[in-house]
Design a protein around this motif. Structure first.
Motif, PDB file in Angstrom:
ATOM      1  N   ALA A  19      31.667 -23.155  68.896  1.00  0.00           N
ATOM      2  CA  ALA A  19      30.663 -24.135  68.486  1.00  0.00           C
ATOM      3  C   ALA A  19      31.359 -25.412  68.048  1.00  0.00           C
ATOM      4  O   ALA A  19      32.066 -25.426  67.052  1.00  0.00           O
ATOM      5  CB  ALA A  19      29.818 -23.563  67.356  1.00  0.00           C
ATOM      6  N   ARG A  20      31.163 -26.477  68.832  1.00  0.00           N
ATOM      7  CA  ARG A  20      31.737 -27.766  68.436  1.00  0.00           C
ATOM      8  C   ARG A  20      30.857 -28.393  67.363  1.00  0.00           C
ATOM      9  O   ARG A  20      29.689 -28.059  67.242  1.00  0.00           O
ATOM     10  CB  ARG A  20      31.782 -28.694  69.656  1.00  0.00           C
ATOM     11  N   THR A  68      24.003 -22.635  65.268  1.00  0.00           N
ATOM     12  CA  THR A  68      24.948 -23.375  66.115  1.00  0.00           C
ATOM     13  C   THR A  68      24.513 -23.258  67.576  1.00  0.00           C
ATOM     14  O   THR A  68      23.519 -22.602  67.902  1.00  0.00           O
ATOM     15  CB  THR A  68      26.369 -22.813  65.978  1.00  0.00           C
ATOM     16  N   VAL A  69      25.296 -23.909  68.421  1.00  0.00           N
ATOM     17  CA  VAL A  69      24.991 -23.908  69.845  1.00  0.00           C
ATOM     18  C   VAL A  69      25.072 -22.488  70.416  1.00  0.00           C
ATOM     19  O   VAL A  69      24.373 -22.147  71.373  1.00  0.00           O
ATOM     20  CB  VAL A  69      25.944 -24.888  70.563  1.00  0.00           C
ATOM     21  N   VAL A  70      25.879 -21.630  69.771  1.00  0.00           N
ATOM     22  CA  VAL A  70      26.028 -20.260  70.258  1.00  0.00           C
ATOM     23  C   VAL A  70      24.699 -19.502  70.189  1.00  0.00           C
ATOM     24  O   VAL A  70      24.361 -18.739  71.090  1.00  0.00           O
ATOM     25  CB  VAL A  70      27.130 -19.531  69.449  1.00  0.00           C
ATOM     26  N   ASP A  71      23.927 -19.746  69.120  1.00  0.00           N
ATOM     27  CA  ASP A  71      22.628 -19.083  69.000  1.00  0.00           C
ATOM     28  C   ASP A  71      21.713 -19.470  70.163  1.00  0.00           C
ATOM     29  O   ASP A  71      20.999 -18.619  70.718  1.00  0.00           O
ATOM     30  CB  ASP A  71      21.972 -19.480  67.677  1.00  0.00           C
ATOM     31  N   TYR A  72      21.758 -20.748  70.526  1.00  0.00           N
ATOM     32  CA  TYR A  72      20.939 -21.194  71.666  1.00  0.00           C
ATOM     33  C   TYR A  72      21.418 -20.552  72.961  1.00  0.00           C
ATOM     34  O   TYR A  72      20.609 -20.178  73.811  1.00  0.00           O
ATOM     35  CB  TYR A  72      20.979 -22.723  71.773  1.00  0.00           C
ATOM     36  N   TYR A  73      22.757 -20.417  73.083  1.00  0.00           N
ATOM     37  CA  TYR A  73      23.285 -19.750  74.277  1.00  0.00           C
ATOM     38  C   TYR A  73      22.766 -18.323  74.373  1.00  0.00           C
ATOM     39  O   TYR A  73      22.423 -17.846  75.459  1.00  0.00           O
ATOM     40  CB  TYR A  73      24.819 -19.731  74.237  1.00  0.00           C
ATOM     41  N   VAL A  74      22.741 -17.626  73.219  1.00  0.00           N
ATOM     42  CA  VAL A  74      22.292 -16.232  73.231  1.00  0.00           C
ATOM     43  C   VAL A  74      20.825 -16.146  73.659  1.00  0.00           C
ATOM     44  O   VAL A  74      20.462 -15.330  74.521  1.00  0.00           O
ATOM     45  CB  VAL A  74      22.504 -15.584  71.844  1.00  0.00           C
ATOM     46  N   VAL A  75      19.981 -17.014  73.095  1.00  0.00           N
ATOM     47  CA  VAL A  75      18.552 -17.007  73.469  1.00  0.00           C
ATOM     48  C   VAL A  75      18.406 -17.291  74.963  1.00  0.00           C
ATOM     49  O   VAL A  75      17.654 -16.610  75.674  1.00  0.00           O
ATOM     50  CB  VAL A  75      17.764 -18.047  72.650  1.00  0.00           C
ATOM     51  N   ALA A 109      21.209 -27.767  74.649  1.00  0.00           N
ATOM     52  CA  ALA A 109      21.931 -27.303  73.466  1.00  0.00           C
ATOM     53  C   ALA A 109      23.380 -27.776  73.499  1.00  0.00           C
ATOM     54  O   ALA A 109      23.940 -28.169  72.474  1.00  0.00           O
ATOM     55  CB  ALA A 109      21.867 -25.779  73.384  1.00  0.00           C
ATOM     56  N   SER A 110      23.994 -27.768  74.694  1.00  0.00           N
ATOM     57  CA  SER A 110      25.370 -28.255  74.804  1.00  0.00           C
ATOM     58  C   SER A 110      25.432 -29.758  74.561  1.00  0.00           C
ATOM     59  O   SER A 110      26.390 -30.252  73.959  1.00  0.00           O
ATOM     60  CB  SER A 110      25.937 -27.960  76.188  1.00  0.00           C
ATOM     61  N   ALA A 111      24.420 -30.479  75.035  1.00  0.00           N
ATOM     62  CA  ALA A 111      24.423 -31.931  74.913  1.00  0.00           C
ATOM     63  C   ALA A 111      24.416 -32.360  73.447  1.00  0.00           C
ATOM     64  O   ALA A 111      24.876 -33.442  73.119  1.00  0.00           O
ATOM     65  CB  ALA A 111      23.224 -32.518  75.628  1.00  0.00           C
ATOM     66  N   LYS A 112      23.934 -31.488  72.572  1.00  0.00           N
ATOM     67  CA  LYS A 112      23.869 -31.824  71.144  1.00  0.00           C
ATOM     68  C   LYS A 112      25.244 -32.165  70.601  1.00  0.00           C
ATOM     69  O   LYS A 112      25.376 -32.952  69.674  1.00  0.00           O
ATOM     70  CB  LYS A 112      23.269 -30.636  70.391  1.00  0.00           C
ATOM     71  N   SER A 113      26.307 -31.556  71.159  1.00  0.00           N
ATOM     72  CA  SER A 113      27.663 -31.826  70.661  1.00  0.00           C
ATOM     73  C   SER A 113      28.290 -33.045  71.311  1.00  0.00           C
ATOM     74  O   SER A 113      29.387 -33.439  70.935  1.00  0.00           O
ATOM     75  CB  SER A 113      28.564 -30.617  70.899  1.00  0.00           C
ATOM     76  N   PHE A 114      27.637 -33.611  72.335  1.00  0.00           N
ATOM     77  CA  PHE A 114      28.243 -34.744  73.034  1.00  0.00           C
ATOM     78  C   PHE A 114      27.337 -35.970  72.941  1.00  0.00           C
ATOM     79  O   PHE A 114      27.584 -36.864  72.161  1.00  0.00           O
ATOM     80  CB  PHE A 114      28.525 -34.378  74.490  1.00  0.00           C
ATOM     81  N   ASP A 115      26.304 -36.001  73.767  1.00  0.00           N
ATOM     82  CA  ASP A 115      25.413 -37.150  73.803  1.00  0.00           C
ATOM     83  C   ASP A 115      24.032 -36.638  74.205  1.00  0.00           C
ATOM     84  O   ASP A 115      23.788 -36.344  75.371  1.00  0.00           O
ATOM     85  CB  ASP A 115      25.946 -38.179  74.812  1.00  0.00           C
ATOM     86  N   LEU A 116      23.170 -36.496  73.218  1.00  0.00           N
ATOM     87  CA  LEU A 116      21.872 -35.854  73.469  1.00  0.00           C
ATOM     88  C   LEU A 116      21.025 -36.652  74.451  1.00  0.00           C
ATOM     89  O   LEU A 116      20.294 -36.077  75.250  1.00  0.00           O
ATOM     90  CB  LEU A 116      21.128 -35.669  72.146  1.00  0.00           C
ATOM     91  N   ALA A 117      21.141 -37.985  74.423  1.00  0.00           N
ATOM     92  CA  ALA A 117      20.318 -38.799  75.320  1.00  0.00           C
ATOM     93  C   ALA A 117      20.699 -38.534  76.776  1.00  0.00           C
ATOM     94  O   ALA A 117      19.840 -38.365  77.638  1.00  0.00           O
ATOM     95  CB  ALA A 117      20.492 -40.282  74.987  1.00  0.00           C
ATOM     96  N   ARG A 118      22.022 -38.454  77.043  1.00  0.00           N
ATOM     97  CA  ARG A 118      22.472 -38.181  78.400  1.00  0.00           C
ATOM     98  C   ARG A 118      22.067 -36.774  78.839  1.00  0.00           C
ATOM     99  O   ARG A 118      21.592 -36.569  79.959  1.00  0.00           O
ATOM    100  CB  ARG A 118      23.989 -38.294  78.467  1.00  0.00           C
TER     101      ARG A 118
END
Lengths: 172, 100
Positions: A115-116, B3-10, B48-57
């Motif tokens: 998790a980043r 975290t993003v991992v929870d979203y991955y699991v869902v 969910a991954s975009a949340k750590s980089f650039d949500l708009a993109r």
């Protein structure tokens, strides 16, 4: 706030999984479609917990609105009856095993992810997405409109009722 | 902390349920609905991954994939209607024209 976020996430996640299961389990296609609406709405809620507000609205409009209306129209057009229950054969047991294996491999992959820190440069509001679309991604945006046009023409050609003389031509 | 991992699991669970429906059901329409479910879970991973980089993109990516899904559903349902006209059934096991 922290607790509220957690609660919202878990409620939406559980709702999504339960309605997805109902889609698969229901033997009446209309009930499946209705459960699918629930699943789409729950995913829209998950988008909200991610702060992707615009995408959440689009999910409700396009998926829970347009796509589901299309599904229901087709179900009612085809006038389907309930599927009869039949005992699982070798193929279905294999399919079940395969999807359980898929579930475990996907979850193990997901748990292995690091998790980043959530440091998004921009938010998910309509204005910010518009900024992205009308600067960097103008070409994909226009291509999407072309794709929708082509799909529309294709749908009309595929689904229209053919005239009898045309069918004879196709047979020949 | 979610975290993003929870979203991955869902998303993984949703994808597996979609695969289950596609493999187990015989009604072509319900199989198609399961495909939609899988597509949705993929979109969820994207956002969910975009949340750590650039949500708009990331949202823009997901938006394009929603547009593709809409086009795909239209074409798919048109094919199902044409198939029903031809065969008067939506049972995947009775549509065996391509079987040798």
């Amino acid at each position: 706030m922290e607790v509220l976020e957690r609660v919202a996430f878990y409620v939406m996640a559980v709702l999504a999984v339960i309605s997805a299961l109902l889609v698969v389990v229901n033997r009446n296609p209309v009930a499946s479609a209705m459960s699918l609406v629930g699943a789409f709405l729950a995913v829209a809620g998950l988008y909200l917990t991610l702060n992707a507000t615009f995408l959440s609205a689009i999910q409700v409009l396009v998926y829970a609105g347009a796509i589901m209306v299309l599904f229901l129209f087709v179900i009612m057009l085809l006038n389907l009856e309930r599927e009869p229950f039949d005992l699982p054969g070798i193929g279905r047991i294999a399919g079940f095993g395969l999807s359980v294996a898929l579930l475990f491999s996907l979850i193990s992959l997901a748990l292995g992810a690091v998790a980043r820190p959530e440091t998004s440069a921009r938010g998910g509001s309509g204005a910010e997405i518009g900024d992205v679309f009308f600067s960097d991604y103008l070409f994909p945006f226009e291509m999407a409109s072309l794709l929708l046009l082509v799909a529309m023409v294709g749908v009309i050609v595929v689904a229209r009722r053919r005239k009898p003389e045309e069918e004879e031509e196709e047979q020949a | 902390m979610i975290t993003v991992v929870d979203y991955y699991v869902v998303a993984s669970i949703l994808f597996a349920i979609g695969a289950l429906g596609f493999l187990l059901r015989k009604n072509v329409l319900v199989m198609f609905m399961s495909v939609e479910l899988m597509l949705n879970s993929a979109n969820l991973v994207l956002v969910a991954s975009a949340k750590s980089f650039d949500l708009a993109r990331g949202s823009a990516f997901a938006l394009v994939s929603v547009a593709v899904a809409a086009a795909e559903v239209g074409v798919g349902l048109a094919i199902i209607i044409a198939l029903f006209r031809l065969k008067a059934t939506v049972d995947a096991e009775e549509i065996t024209n391509l079987r040798g």
